[in-house]
Design a protein around this motif. Structure first.
Motif, PDB file in Angstrom:
ATOM      1  N   THR A  87       0.857  -1.184   0.000  1.00  0.00           N
ATOM      2  CA  THR A  87       0.000   0.000   0.000  1.00  0.00           C
ATOM      3  C   THR A  87       0.894   1.236   0.000  1.00  0.00           C
ATOM      4  N   TYR A  88       0.508   2.233  -0.745  1.00  0.00           N
ATOM      5  CA  TYR A  88       1.281   3.459  -0.780  1.00  0.00           C
ATOM      6  C   TYR A  88       0.393   4.613  -1.196  1.00  0.00           C
ATOM      7  N   ARG A  89       0.807   5.789  -0.792  1.00  0.00           N
ATOM      8  CA  ARG A  89       0.036   6.981  -1.138  1.00  0.00           C
ATOM      9  C   ARG A  89       0.939   8.203  -1.084  1.00  0.00           C
ATOM     10  N   CYS A  90       0.572   9.228  -1.811  1.00  0.00           N
ATOM     11  CA  CYS A  90       1.259  10.506  -1.777  1.00  0.00           C
ATOM     12  C   CYS A  90       0.680  11.312  -0.622  1.00  0.00           C
ATOM     13  N   ILE A  91       1.491  11.628   0.375  1.00  0.00           N
ATOM     14  CA  ILE A  91       0.997  12.314   1.562  1.00  0.00           C
ATOM     15  C   ILE A  91       1.194  13.818   1.480  1.00  0.00           C
ATOM     16  N   SER A  92       2.003  14.288   0.542  1.00  0.00           N
ATOM     17  CA  SER A  92       2.192  15.728   0.392  1.00  0.00           C
ATOM     18  C   SER A  92       2.772  16.021  -0.984  1.00  0.00           C
ATOM     19  N   SER A  93       2.369  17.142  -1.556  1.00  0.00           N
ATOM     20  CA  SER A  93       2.868  17.582  -2.858  1.00  0.00           C
ATOM     21  C   SER A  93       2.964  19.099  -2.840  1.00  0.00           C
ATOM     22  N   VAL A  94       4.163  19.628  -3.114  1.00  0.00           N
ATOM     23  CA  VAL A  94       4.406  21.062  -3.006  1.00  0.00           C
ATOM     24  C   VAL A  94       5.039  21.560  -4.300  1.00  0.00           C
ATOM     25  N   LEU A  95       4.527  22.679  -4.787  1.00  0.00           N
ATOM     26  CA  LEU A  95       5.084  23.329  -5.968  1.00  0.00           C
ATOM     27  C   LEU A  95       5.478  24.754  -5.603  1.00  0.00           C
ATOM     28  N   LYS A  96       6.761  25.056  -5.765  1.00  0.00           N
ATOM     29  CA  LYS A  96       7.269  26.410  -5.541  1.00  0.00           C
ATOM     30  C   LYS A  96       7.737  26.985  -6.885  1.00  0.00           C
ATOM     31  N   LYS A  97       7.985  28.286  -6.878  1.00  0.00           N
ATOM     32  CA  LYS A  97       8.442  28.943  -8.095  1.00  0.00           C
ATOM     33  C   LYS A  97       9.963  28.940  -8.167  1.00  0.00           C
ATOM     34  N   ASP A  98      10.538  27.774  -7.896  1.00  0.00           N
ATOM     35  CA  ASP A  98      11.992  27.637  -7.902  1.00  0.00           C
ATOM     36  C   ASP A  98      12.506  26.918  -9.131  1.00  0.00           C
ATOM     37  N   GLY A  99      11.619  26.477  -9.992  1.00  0.00           N
ATOM     38  CA  GLY A  99      12.056  25.727 -11.155  1.00  0.00           C
ATOM     39  C   GLY A  99      12.341  24.277 -10.818  1.00  0.00           C
ATOM     40  N   GLN A 100      13.248  23.687 -11.543  1.00  0.00           N
ATOM     41  CA  GLN A 100      13.551  22.267 -11.420  1.00  0.00           C
ATOM     42  C   GLN A 100      14.162  21.948 -10.052  1.00  0.00           C
ATOM     43  N   ILE A 101      13.717  20.825  -9.464  1.00  0.00           N
ATOM     44  CA  ILE A 101      14.285  20.344  -8.205  1.00  0.00           C
ATOM     45  C   ILE A 101      15.440  19.410  -8.553  1.00  0.00           C
ATOM     46  N   THR A 148      10.587  12.787  -3.198  1.00  0.00           N
ATOM     47  CA  THR A 148      11.043  12.847  -4.582  1.00  0.00           C
ATOM     48  C   THR A 148      11.010  14.290  -5.079  1.00  0.00           C
ATOM     49  N   GLY A 149      11.997  14.646  -5.881  1.00  0.00           N
ATOM     50  CA  GLY A 149      12.055  15.949  -6.525  1.00  0.00           C
ATOM     51  C   GLY A 149      12.193  15.773  -8.014  1.00  0.00           C
ATOM     52  N   SER A 150      11.454  16.559  -8.769  1.00  0.00           N
ATOM     53  CA  SER A 150      11.384  16.362 -10.205  1.00  0.00           C
ATOM     54  C   SER A 150      11.737  17.634 -10.957  1.00  0.00           C
ATOM     55  N   LEU A 151      12.055  17.471 -12.226  1.00  0.00           N
ATOM     56  CA  LEU A 151      12.303  18.620 -13.081  1.00  0.00           C
ATOM     57  C   LEU A 151      11.023  19.377 -13.399  1.00  0.00           C
ATOM     58  N   ASP A 152       9.863  18.854 -12.973  1.00  0.00           N
ATOM     59  CA  ASP A 152       8.618  19.604 -13.108  1.00  0.00           C
ATOM     60  C   ASP A 152       8.447  20.632 -11.994  1.00  0.00           C
ATOM     61  N   GLY A 153       9.407  20.690 -11.067  1.00  0.00           N
ATOM     62  CA  GLY A 153       9.376  21.664  -9.991  1.00  0.00           C
ATOM     63  C   GLY A 153       8.572  21.250  -8.776  1.00  0.00           C
ATOM     64  N   VAL A 154       8.096  20.013  -8.739  1.00  0.00           N
ATOM     65  CA  VAL A 154       7.234  19.541  -7.654  1.00  0.00           C
ATOM     66  C   VAL A 154       8.035  18.646  -6.714  1.00  0.00           C
ATOM     67  N   ILE A 155       7.784  18.810  -5.417  1.00  0.00           N
ATOM     68  CA  ILE A 155       8.349  17.945  -4.380  1.00  0.00           C
ATOM     69  C   ILE A 155       7.211  17.111  -3.808  1.00  0.00           C
ATOM     70  N   LYS A 156       7.386  15.815  -3.743  1.00  0.00           N
ATOM     71  CA  LYS A 156       6.340  14.918  -3.238  1.00  0.00           C
ATOM     72  C   LYS A 156       6.889  14.055  -2.112  1.00  0.00           C
ATOM     73  N   MET A 157       6.008  13.806  -1.138  1.00  0.00           N
ATOM     74  CA  MET A 157       6.303  12.861  -0.062  1.00  0.00           C
ATOM     75  C   MET A 157       5.378  11.668  -0.208  1.00  0.00           C
ATOM     76  N   TRP A 158       5.945  10.457  -0.058  1.00  0.00           N
ATOM     77  CA  TRP A 158       5.197   9.220  -0.219  1.00  0.00           C
ATOM     78  C   TRP A 158       5.365   8.350   1.013  1.00  0.00           C
ATOM     79  N   ARG A 159       4.333   7.582   1.292  1.00  0.00           N
ATOM     80  CA  ARG A 159       4.395   6.581   2.356  1.00  0.00           C
ATOM     81  C   ARG A 159       4.136   5.218   1.738  1.00  0.00           C
ATOM     82  N   VAL A 160       5.066   4.270   1.931  1.00  0.00           N
ATOM     83  CA  VAL A 160       4.978   2.943   1.325  1.00  0.00           C
ATOM     84  C   VAL A 160       5.060   1.894   2.423  1.00  0.00           C
ATOM     85  N   ARG A 161       4.141   0.946   2.382  1.00  0.00           N
ATOM     86  CA  ARG A 161       4.156  -0.207   3.282  1.00  0.00           C
ATOM     87  C   ARG A 161       4.088  -1.477   2.454  1.00  0.00           C
TER      88      ARG A 161
END
Length: 443
Positions: free
Chosen positions: A89-103, A406-419
């Motif tokens: 089981t897994y889910r995205c627990i947070s997703s943040v987009l800032k105006k910083d460009g690529q992560i 995870t950090g992506s070139l789309d500029g989004v930072i995501k937190m995931w929880r995996v069990r």
């Protein structure tokens, strides 16, 4: 070569280093241009999953120290995922987009997450709520690598310099900038005296590693060298001519062994000899990665398994022998359709981020076989950096699973929880006919 960022050579006529993404399909699987022609004809995009051919000596790339042994490998038949039933089981627990460009970089320490981007800012996030609690800003450009040790933060920038901050916990979390590596005075003196080991990198820094017990900071660069900095006085004490092509990643074991990965399709192992004078690091072995540039490295906590992610989508791994201590080739993990750009290892999990915009979570079994138990989808661009730690975000390590950032070139930072829990499908030990894992679509 498939790469997340295209760096110009140090002698490029451009006035500034270019970190622009290539406009063409540079993230498709690719193989080294130095490989044999018959190999490239057979494998234009996707090499065979199981190959029994050993990399011959005529296809191996030359290295700077020919006398050093070079290990070849043979791909073995991996254990089928159907041998066990995995409940994931897994889910995205947070997703943040800032105006910083690529992560471009990420690191975790003491309940804090540090993220660096193409803007000249490092953002500090507090767990478990994942709220921004501080930010570090300089005149430097892109933050291409991050390392955190104790209360010190080391950040490598596109201008070939490393900035250092000290973290304080007085009432609120604060970071005070304490140094820049190399020091201006050291650079000028080394230039006048023509001492190469004191000069800064001639190309962008790609990776950092810290050896606190030996008071050492390592920096790898696209200029094909690794510099060794003494943390106490921030002086360069050695320059390792590590590869014949740009170095993409380095990782350090608890035993002080340094691993370097390069576009020359090899991983090299370096040991430090304190009785060797000015150049104590010596090359012990070269590990080939089947003619594909190695873009990222990861090492298990106990140092028993070394992973190398390549531009052809493979993740090769080597296993350290219990008695000999030598690295032996294990197998290759295939699942990504594009270049593997980042890796992170925690407990029995390996997390791989790719230019195909997905993260794969691999579970390592006791016999060192790996099963992909989850595919994390949600980013709209190549995943450039990833970090993971066991348990929940409140550091409860007793619960199975891990937390992933995870950090992506789309500029989004995501937190995931995996069990993930595994059990045999029946008491007879026969394999299950069901899939090894269930994939859920994340809204």
């Amino acid at each position: 070569m498939a790469s997340a960022i295209d760096f110009e050579a140090p002698n490029s006529p451009a006035s500034a280093l270019s970190f622009a993404i290539r406009p063409n399909h540079s993230f498709l699987r690719s193989i080294s241009t130095k490989e044999a022609s018959n190999f490239s004809e057979n494998l234009p995009y996707s090499p065979p999953r199981l190959s029994t051919s050993v990399l011959s000596s005529n296809t191996c790339l030359h290295n700077s120290q020919p006398s050093t042994p070079r290990l070849s490998f043979t791909l073995n038949n991996p254990k089928l995922a159907d041998d066990h039933h995995f409940q994931t089981t897994y889910r995205c627990i947070s997703s943040v987009l800032k105006k910083d460009g690529q992560i471009l970089s990420v690191a975790t320490s003491n309940g804090l997450v540090y993220t660096g981007s193409e803007a000249n800012v490092i953002r500090v996030w507090k767990l478990p709520e994942f709220t921004e609690c501080d930010h570090l800003k300089t005149r430097g450009s892109m933050v291409v690598a991050l390392q955190v040790s104790n209360d010190m933060v080391y950040a490598a920038y596109a201008d070939c310099k490393i900035r250092v901050w000290r973290r304080t916990w007085e009432n609120v979390i604060k970071h005070v900038r304490v140094a820049t590596i190399p020091k201006v005075g050291s650079f000028v003196r080394s230039y006048i005296s023509a001492r190469d080991k004191m000069m800064k990198h001639l190309g962008p820094i790609s990776s950092l590693a810290i050896n606190i017990s030996d008071d050492i900071l390592y920096s790898a660069s696209l200029d094909k060298t690794v510099k060794v900095w003494r943390i106490s006085d921030l002086k360069c004490i050695e320059t390792i001519q590590a590869h014949n092509d740009p170095i993409n990643a380095i990782v350090l074991g608890d035993d002080g062994v340094l691993y370097t990965a390069s576009d020359d399709a090899t991983v090299r192992v370096w040991r430090r000899n304190f009785c060797s004078g000015d150049r104590p690091h010596s090359l012990t072995v070269t590990l080939p990665a089947k003619c594909s540039p190695v873009k990222t490295l990861a090492l298990t906590t106990d140092g028993g398994v070394l992973y190398g992610g390549c531009s052809d989508g493979y993740i090769h791994y080597w296993i350290k022998g219990w008695f000999s201590g030598q690295l032996q080739y294990g197998d290759a993990l295939l699942g990504h359709t594009h270049a593997v750009m980042c890796l992170s290892s925690t407990t029995n999990y390996l997390i791989s981020g790719s230019a195909d915009s997905t993260c794969r979570v691999w579970f390592r079994e006791q016999d060192c076989q790996h099963v992909c138990v989850a595919i994390l989808q949600g980013h709209r661009g190549p995943i450039r950096c990833v970090t993971a730690f066991p348990g929940r975000v409140n550091n409860e390590e007793s619960e199975d699973g891990c937390t992933i950032c995870t950090g992506s070139l789309d500029g989004v930072i995501k937190m995931w929880r995996v069990r993930c829990t595994s059990s045999s499908s029946d008491n007879t030990g026969k394999g299950s006919s069901q899939n090894a894992c269930d994939y859920f679509e994340i809204a």
